[in-house]
Design an enzyme around this catalytic site. Structure first.
Site, PDB file in Angstrom:
ATOM      1  N   ASN A  15       6.844  87.505  72.936  1.00 53.17           N
ATOM      2  CA  ASN A  15       5.488  87.298  72.408  1.00 53.17           C
ATOM      3  C   ASN A  15       4.491  87.919  73.382  1.00 53.17           C
ATOM      4  OD1 ASN A  15       3.595  86.060  70.486  1.00 53.17           O
ATOM      5  ND2 ASN A  15       2.960  84.853  72.244  1.00 53.17           N
TER       6      ASN A  15
ATOM      7  N   GLU B 208       5.027  92.143  69.258  1.00 55.12           N
ATOM      8  CA  GLU B 208       3.830  92.990  69.270  1.00 55.12           C
ATOM      9  C   GLU B 208       4.117  94.378  69.852  1.00 55.12           C
ATOM     10  OE1 GLU B 208       3.949  89.803  70.064  1.00 55.12           O
ATOM     11  OE2 GLU B 208       2.385  88.784  68.908  1.00 55.12           O
TER      12      GLU B 208
ATOM     13  N   ASP C 204     -17.673  83.083  74.425  1.00 51.63           N
ATOM     14  CA  ASP C 204     -16.710  83.461  73.385  1.00 51.63           C
ATOM     15  C   ASP C 204     -17.324  84.416  72.372  1.00 51.63           C
ATOM     16  OD1 ASP C 204     -14.211  83.481  72.141  1.00 51.63           O
ATOM     17  OD2 ASP C 204     -13.876  81.421  72.753  1.00 51.63           O
TER      18      ASP C 204
HETATM   19  C1  LIG Z   1      -9.961  90.104  73.351  1.00 56.12           C
HETATM   20  C2  LIG Z   1      -9.153  88.907  72.946  1.00 56.12           C
HETATM   21  C3  LIG Z   1      -9.150  87.771  73.721  1.00 56.12           C
HETATM   22  C4  LIG Z   1      -8.362  86.677  73.370  1.00 56.12           C
HETATM   23  N1  LIG Z   1      -8.333  85.599  74.194  1.00 56.12           N
HETATM   24  C5  LIG Z   1      -7.478  84.589  73.906  1.00 56.12           C
HETATM   25  C6  LIG Z   1      -7.360  83.469  74.793  1.00 56.12           C
HETATM   26  O1  LIG Z   1      -8.021  83.399  75.831  1.00 56.12           O
HETATM   27  N2  LIG Z   1      -6.474  82.491  74.458  1.00 56.12           N
HETATM   28  C7  LIG Z   1      -5.703  82.549  73.328  1.00 56.12           C
HETATM   29  O2  LIG Z   1      -4.895  81.649  73.098  1.00 56.12           O
HETATM   30  N3  LIG Z   1      -5.809  83.574  72.458  1.00 56.12           N
HETATM   31  C8  LIG Z   1      -6.676  84.590  72.725  1.00 56.12           C
HETATM   32  N4  LIG Z   1      -6.770  85.644  71.874  1.00 56.12           N
HETATM   33  C9  LIG Z   1      -5.936  85.682  70.673  1.00 56.12           C
HETATM   34  C10 LIG Z   1      -4.555  86.201  71.019  1.00 56.12           C
HETATM   35  O3  LIG Z   1      -4.471  87.447  71.602  1.00 56.12           O
HETATM   36  C11 LIG Z   1      -3.654  86.397  69.832  1.00 56.12           C
HETATM   37  O4  LIG Z   1      -4.316  86.936  68.765  1.00 56.12           O
HETATM   38  C12 LIG Z   1      -3.043  85.139  69.459  1.00 56.12           C
HETATM   39  O5  LIG Z   1      -2.749  84.391  70.600  1.00 56.12           O
HETATM   40  C13 LIG Z   1      -1.775  85.501  68.743  1.00 56.12           C
HETATM   41  O6  LIG Z   1      -1.116  84.378  68.455  1.00 56.12           O
HETATM   42  P1  LIG Z   1       0.437  84.298  68.746  1.00 56.12           P
HETATM   43  O7  LIG Z   1       0.567  84.155  70.237  1.00 56.12           O
HETATM   44  O8  LIG Z   1       0.783  83.057  67.988  1.00 56.12           O
HETATM   45  O9  LIG Z   1       1.078  85.549  68.233  1.00 56.12           O
HETATM   46  C14 LIG Z   1      -7.589  86.729  72.200  1.00 56.12           C
HETATM   47  C15 LIG Z   1      -7.602  87.856  71.410  1.00 56.12           C
HETATM   48  C16 LIG Z   1      -8.370  88.948  71.773  1.00 56.12           C
HETATM   49  C17 LIG Z   1      -8.347  90.160  70.909  1.00 56.12           C
END
Ligand SMILES: Cc1cc2nc3c(=O)[nH]c(=O)nc-3n(C[C@H](O)[C@H](O)[C@H](O)COP(=O)(O)O)c2cc1C
Length: 442
Positions: free
Chosen positions: A139, A200, A246
């Site tokens: 992941n 991914e 955010d």
């Molecule tokens: C720029 C950016 C910052 C993010 N920051 C966080 C974060 O701090 N914590 C989090 O859990 N997900 C964050 N996300 C969302 C995750 O990257 C991701 O979309 C999500 O965790 C995917 O879920 P999965 O781990 O179940 O595949 C962020 C996404 C982006 C594009």
């Protein structure tokens, strides 16, 4: 194309902004990134640090299109295709990201930005967290990381997402690799959330070849061509994380997050540190863009969908415009409901016909002004699951956020106010007359 090749291409295209002033990562650099929003930016000198810093790599759809070699309007289709063609990247023996292994880990030597005076501290914002779930496999996700000291960070793991789920079900610590300084395909792929079984890096590899290398001290793989790799463990010990800006432009609260302990740090010769402005255009675009194919796919189940845009002013997250080609009077309403299914955080959606430029907010407003009647074309849904990022929603600790949703069918109405079906000729009366469309136009 790795990050460096993208910088060369952006320079040639006249997109890259370079800054050779000596700037401080504490508050100063964030202000410059904010001022040049969207434009890829290279800081050549950083006060007190050896590495250069890049920012806003994915700050505009144009940057992504340049890297991926397509028109802006084709990005959605390219991503959808990569989702369908995902294939595991090869693992090669050595890669530039391991050119140098630091003898002693000291994260304070990285130019980690503090973005705002009210922030919890310096934050790694473009770090991609790689973990391996024994059940589902690899992941990769963005998790912001608050710097605590030379070897420790606190992670924000949103509840229920892959990394959080793995940590909760693990009896002890979880091995982690954090890669910083990534290519556009890797950044885009890491921002997707297609389900626990989807790797991914396989999506990134479908966009562009993305070979991986094995980490030195943990059983994980990272993109061979990234700039920095931090290897270590996500622990079961927590510490306060936040405040942090955010993507809605409002401050996220302080919560407890797991402490990450870093035991090995590798990087390229002359590594480039990557920053991402919290709440900025790049943050919003990376969050939203991977959701557009999901909306497209759901809407395509009920009618012919032509394109989807999550609009920047609403964080590229809460508002969408969906473009359809109608073949039934009720297609607009059907598309509204399908769009909400495709992206559960969506709050407001406008459906338009193919003659409306969805990238022009003025055209979308014109469609609402001339084709929409609130008593007939408005759908309001109450007490729906919504985005935790919307401060106006109902937030109850431990429960899913609740919100109201609104859909506007701004397509040409195929029925008259009295319910009679309009002929195709009658529907032409809704078309916009443009001087530039007239025959004989010079
Ligand atoms: C720029 C950016 C910052 C993010 N920051 C966080 C974060 O701090 N914590 C989090 O859990 N997900 C964050 N996300 C969302 C995750 O990257 C991701 O979309 C999500 O965790 C995917 O879920 P999965 O781990 O179940 O595949 C962020 C996404 C982006 C594009």
């Amino acid at each position: 194309m790795n990050l460096r090749l993208f910088l060369d291409k952006a320079r040639q295209a006249g997109l890259l902004q370079t800054n050779s002033e000596e700037l401080d990562p504490h508050l100063e650099m964030a202000r410059v990134i904010d001022r040049l929003e969207g434009k890829p930016l290279l800081f050549e000198r950083v006060a007190g640090y050896d590495s250069r810093v890049v920012a806003s790599i994915c700050g505009a759809r144009e940057n992504l299109a340049l890297d991926l070699g397509v028109e802006v309007g084709q990005l959605l289709f390219l991503l959808a295709d990569a989702f369908a063609r995902a294939s595991p990247p090869p693992i090669i023996r050595t890669g530039p990201c391991q050119e140098v292994t630091e003898g002693q880990v000291d994260l304070r030597r990285l130019p980690i930005l503090t973005h705002l005076p009210q922030d919890g501290g310096p934050y790694i914002t473009a770090g991609l967290t790689v973990v391996k779930d024994p059940e589902h496999g690899r992941n990769v996700a963005f998790h912001r990381l608050l710097l605590l000291d030379a070897r420790h960070l606190v992670a924000r793991l949103v509840e229920g997402r892959g990394t959080d789920t793995l940590l909760r079900k693990s009896p002890g610590d979880v091995e982690v690799a954090i890669c910083i300084g990534n290519s556009v395909p890797v950044l885009l792929a890491a921002a997707t959330s297609l389900g626990p079984e989807v790797d991914e890096f396989s999506i990134a590899h479908a966009l562009r070849p993305t070979p991986l290398v094995k980490c030195l001290t943990v059983d994980l793989e990272v993109p061979a061509e990234c700039e920095f790799v931090l290897e270590g463990r996500i622990t079961q010990t927590t510490a306060p994380e936040g405040p942090f800006l955010d993507l809605t432009g409002t401050m996220d609260i302080v919560r407890d997050g797991p402490i990450v302990e870093i035991s090995c740090l590798t990087h390229r010769h002359d590594p480039i540190y990557q920053a991402l402005l919290p709440g900025g255009q790049e943050h919003r675009l990376l969050m939203g863009l991977p959701r557009e194919p999901a909306i497209y796919s759901e809407v395509s189940k009920v009618c012919r969908c032509q394109n989807v845009l999550l609009t920047p002013a609403a964080g590229t997250w809460l508002h969408a415009v969906v473009q359809i080609e109608k073949s039934h009077p009720d297609d607009g309403r059907r598309a509204l409901r399908a769009a909400f299914d495709g992206h559960p955080s969506l709050k407001h959606v406008v459906v338009v016909d193919g003659d409306i430029d969805i990238y022009d907010p003025g055209e979308v407003e014109w469609a609402i002004a001339t084709r929409f009647q609130a008593d007939r074309d408005l759908v309001v849904l109450e007490h729906e699951p919504g985005s935790s990022l919307d401060p106006s929603s109902r937030h109850t600790p431990g429960q899913k956020t609740r919100t109201s949703k609104m859909g506007l069918d701004a397509t040409i109405p195929w029925r008259t106010p009295l319910g009679r079906l309009r002929s195709p000729e009658e529907r032409l009366a809704f078309k916009r007359i443009r001087y530039t469309d007239q025959a004989g136009d010079q």
